[in-house]
Design an enzyme around this catalytic site. Structure first.
Site, PDB file in Angstrom:
ATOM      1  N   TYR A 176      -8.715  16.549   2.090  1.00  0.00           N
ATOM      2  CA  TYR A 176      -9.250  16.212   0.769  1.00  0.00           C
ATOM      3  C   TYR A 176     -10.544  16.993   0.538  1.00  0.00           C
ATOM      4  O   TYR A 176     -11.240  17.352   1.484  1.00  0.00           O
ATOM      5  CB  TYR A 176      -9.596  14.720   0.677  1.00  0.00           C
ATOM      6  CG  TYR A 176      -8.436  13.780   0.708  1.00  0.00           C
ATOM      7  CD1 TYR A 176      -7.508  13.748  -0.332  1.00  0.00           C
ATOM      8  CD2 TYR A 176      -8.267  12.892   1.769  1.00  0.00           C
ATOM      9  CE1 TYR A 176      -6.442  12.863  -0.310  1.00  0.00           C
ATOM     10  CE2 TYR A 176      -7.209  12.001   1.799  1.00  0.00           C
ATOM     11  CZ  TYR A 176      -6.301  11.988   0.756  1.00  0.00           C
ATOM     12  OH  TYR A 176      -5.257  11.113   0.787  1.00  0.00           O
TER      13      TYR A 176
ATOM     14  N   SER B 212      -2.602  13.358   7.935  1.00  0.00           N
ATOM     15  CA  SER B 212      -3.559  13.061   6.873  1.00  0.00           C
ATOM     16  C   SER B 212      -4.995  13.110   7.388  1.00  0.00           C
ATOM     17  O   SER B 212      -5.270  12.803   8.550  1.00  0.00           O
ATOM     18  CB  SER B 212      -3.269  11.673   6.298  1.00  0.00           C
ATOM     19  OG  SER B 212      -4.307  11.244   5.442  1.00  0.00           O
TER      20      SER B 212
ATOM     21  N   TYR C 213       0.839  -1.198   0.000  1.00  0.00           N
ATOM     22  CA  TYR C 213       0.000   0.000   0.000  1.00  0.00           C
ATOM     23  C   TYR C 213       0.876   1.251   0.000  1.00  0.00           C
ATOM     24  O   TYR C 213       0.592   2.228  -0.708  1.00  0.00           O
ATOM     25  CB  TYR C 213      -0.921  -0.004   1.215  1.00  0.00           C
ATOM     26  CG  TYR C 213      -1.800   1.222   1.323  1.00  0.00           C
ATOM     27  CD1 TYR C 213      -2.850   1.432   0.434  1.00  0.00           C
ATOM     28  CD2 TYR C 213      -1.582   2.179   2.313  1.00  0.00           C
ATOM     29  CE1 TYR C 213      -3.658   2.558   0.521  1.00  0.00           C
ATOM     30  CE2 TYR C 213      -2.385   3.306   2.413  1.00  0.00           C
ATOM     31  CZ  TYR C 213      -3.416   3.492   1.518  1.00  0.00           C
ATOM     32  OH  TYR C 213      -4.211   4.615   1.606  1.00  0.00           O
TER      33      TYR C 213
ATOM     34  N   HIS D  57       1.589  12.800  -6.509  1.00  0.00           N
ATOM     35  CA  HIS D  57       1.079  11.891  -5.472  1.00  0.00           C
ATOM     36  C   HIS D  57       1.944  10.639  -5.374  1.00  0.00           C
ATOM     37  O   HIS D  57       1.453   9.533  -5.129  1.00  0.00           O
ATOM     38  CB  HIS D  57      -0.381  11.513  -5.752  1.00  0.00           C
ATOM     39  CG  HIS D  57      -1.222  11.386  -4.517  1.00  0.00           C
ATOM     40  ND1 HIS D  57      -2.083  12.365  -4.100  1.00  0.00           N
ATOM     41  CD2 HIS D  57      -1.327  10.398  -3.593  1.00  0.00           C
ATOM     42  CE1 HIS D  57      -2.698  11.990  -2.989  1.00  0.00           C
ATOM     43  NE2 HIS D  57      -2.250  10.798  -2.657  1.00  0.00           N
TER      44      HIS D  57
END
Length: 392
Positions: free
Chosen positions: A129, A106, A24, A275
């Protein structure tokens, strides 16, 4: 195992972590061409070696938005960092604070904002986000303000999730994912004991706080997938400004025109980023994109950059090409997974030493002295075209 470079932490993390977690963090989108080119293109940048310059008074210190930094580095937002070490976001934030640099939490962290902010004395950065659920966005912005967060990192390159084939192969997603992850945990007892058992709860702290119920991994995948918003536009920046009056950085800029738009819409900084090669495969590496963006907006806002940075020499290269500060993502996650807070602190020490060596041998006594003259041809744009393979 002897750890002498950030790449050593990657090998150590691969042994310690269940495959679904390692891949991941380690993987990218599609065939991972951009992921590889981020590293290869940056490593191909040639620096000018200068000698006999009296480098006895070299300093890495810099400043960003009035905040002093011991070196031009910050830890990037990484989702699920709390799955890589017990309360991983707290450990990473402490390591960053101890080395005098910012930590960015995050949106989809395991540890909630308040827990991480209370663990350190310097201001926390927070990443947001754009999601369909604007109520959630407003909620986390309010929590961030209450926790003393000063700088907001607004991620704009995820209107849809990237196609990450490794996640399906490793068990992070796809058929029988839950069973595969459980079997992997059993065969990695060190991680299972430290994080799997004693690192609970494993929910998304910020999301669970909003929803009023635990958000497990399966919930995370479903909730986030349903909340990506392809309608995102520059108007969303105006909406966020209604709730946020501190420094705001736009993360995910790869084109000079988008960088100019960021200036026009009042951003305080941008992150030149693809990213980490996790969204759209085939876009330029950050090393290729950075020079033109720096030419377009240098001096109008702060320029941060990430993707492909694996050592202190890479930081020097990015700064010479026009960045002001560099974000570290995968590099610190590998160190966190291997040795927690101590691992991240040691990684940052390695970066500092590598930067000092590179600056000493390029004749740059300060971060301000790193620039196009530090590159072999004297021009960031020309340097990257001449030093990279034509096939790329």
């Amino acid at each position: 195992m002897i750890i002498s470079a950030s790449t050593d932490y990657r090998h150590a993390a691969k042994r310690r972590l269940p495959p679904f977690l390692f891949h991941y963090a380690d993987g990218g989108a599609y065939a991972e061409h951009t992921l590889r080119r981020n590293v290869e293109d940056l490593a191909g940048i040639a620096l000018r070696q200068r000698v006999l310059k009296d480098m006895s008074h070299l300093s890495l210190e810099t400043e960003l938005f009035g905040e002093p930094l011991a070196m031009p580095v910050a830890l990037a937002p990484v989702g699920l960092a709390g799955m890589y070490a017990r309360r991983g976001e707290v450990q990473a934030a402490r390591a960053a604070a101890s080395k005098g640099i910012p930590f960015t939490l995050s949106t989809v962290s395991v540890c909630p904002i308040a827990e991480v902010a209370s663990a350190i004395e310097r201001p926390l950065w927070f990443q947001l986000y754009v999601l369909r659920d604007r109520g959630f966005m407003k909620h986390v912005l309010e929590r961030a303000k209450a926790a003393g967060v000063k700088t907001l990192v607004f991620t704009v390159d995820m209107p849809v999730p990237g196609a990450r084939y490794r996640d399906a192969h490793s068990g992070m997603s796809g058929k029988h994912g839950g069973l595969r992850r459980m079997l992997q945990a059993v065969t990695h007892p060190s991680w299972a004991w430290d994080v799997g058992l004693h690192g609970r709860p494993h929910d998304l702290g910020n999301v669970s706080d909003y929803r009023g119920q635990p958000t497990e991994l399966e919930d995370y995948i479903a909730w986030l997938g349903n909340n990506f918003d392809p309608s995102i536009s520059w108007k969303d920046l105006e909406w966020i400004r209604e709730f946020w009056d501190g420094p705001m950085i736009i993360k995910g800029i790869l084109d000079p025109e988008d960088a100019r738009d960021a200036v026009r819409f009042g951003a305080d900084g941008i992150v030149v980023s693809n990213h980490g090669g996790r969204q759209l495969d085939g876009v330029p590496s950050t090393a290729r994109a950075l020079p033109a963006i720096a030419d377009a907006v240098k001096g109008d806002l702060a320029i941060l950059a990430d993707s492909g940075v694996r050592n202190g020499l890479d930081v020097v290269r990015m700064i010479a090409m026009g960045a002001d500060t560099i974000l570290l993502g995968r590099a610190y996650i590998y160190a966190l997974a291997t040795a927690g807070e101590a691992g991240v602190a040691h990684l940052l020490e390695l970066f500092e030493k590598e930067m000092r060596v590179a600056m000493t041998l390029t004749g740059a006594r300060s971060i301000a002295e790193l620039g196009s003259d530090s590159l072999v041809t004297g021009s960031a744009a020309a340097s990257i075209e001449r030093t990279l393979s034509p096939s790329l």
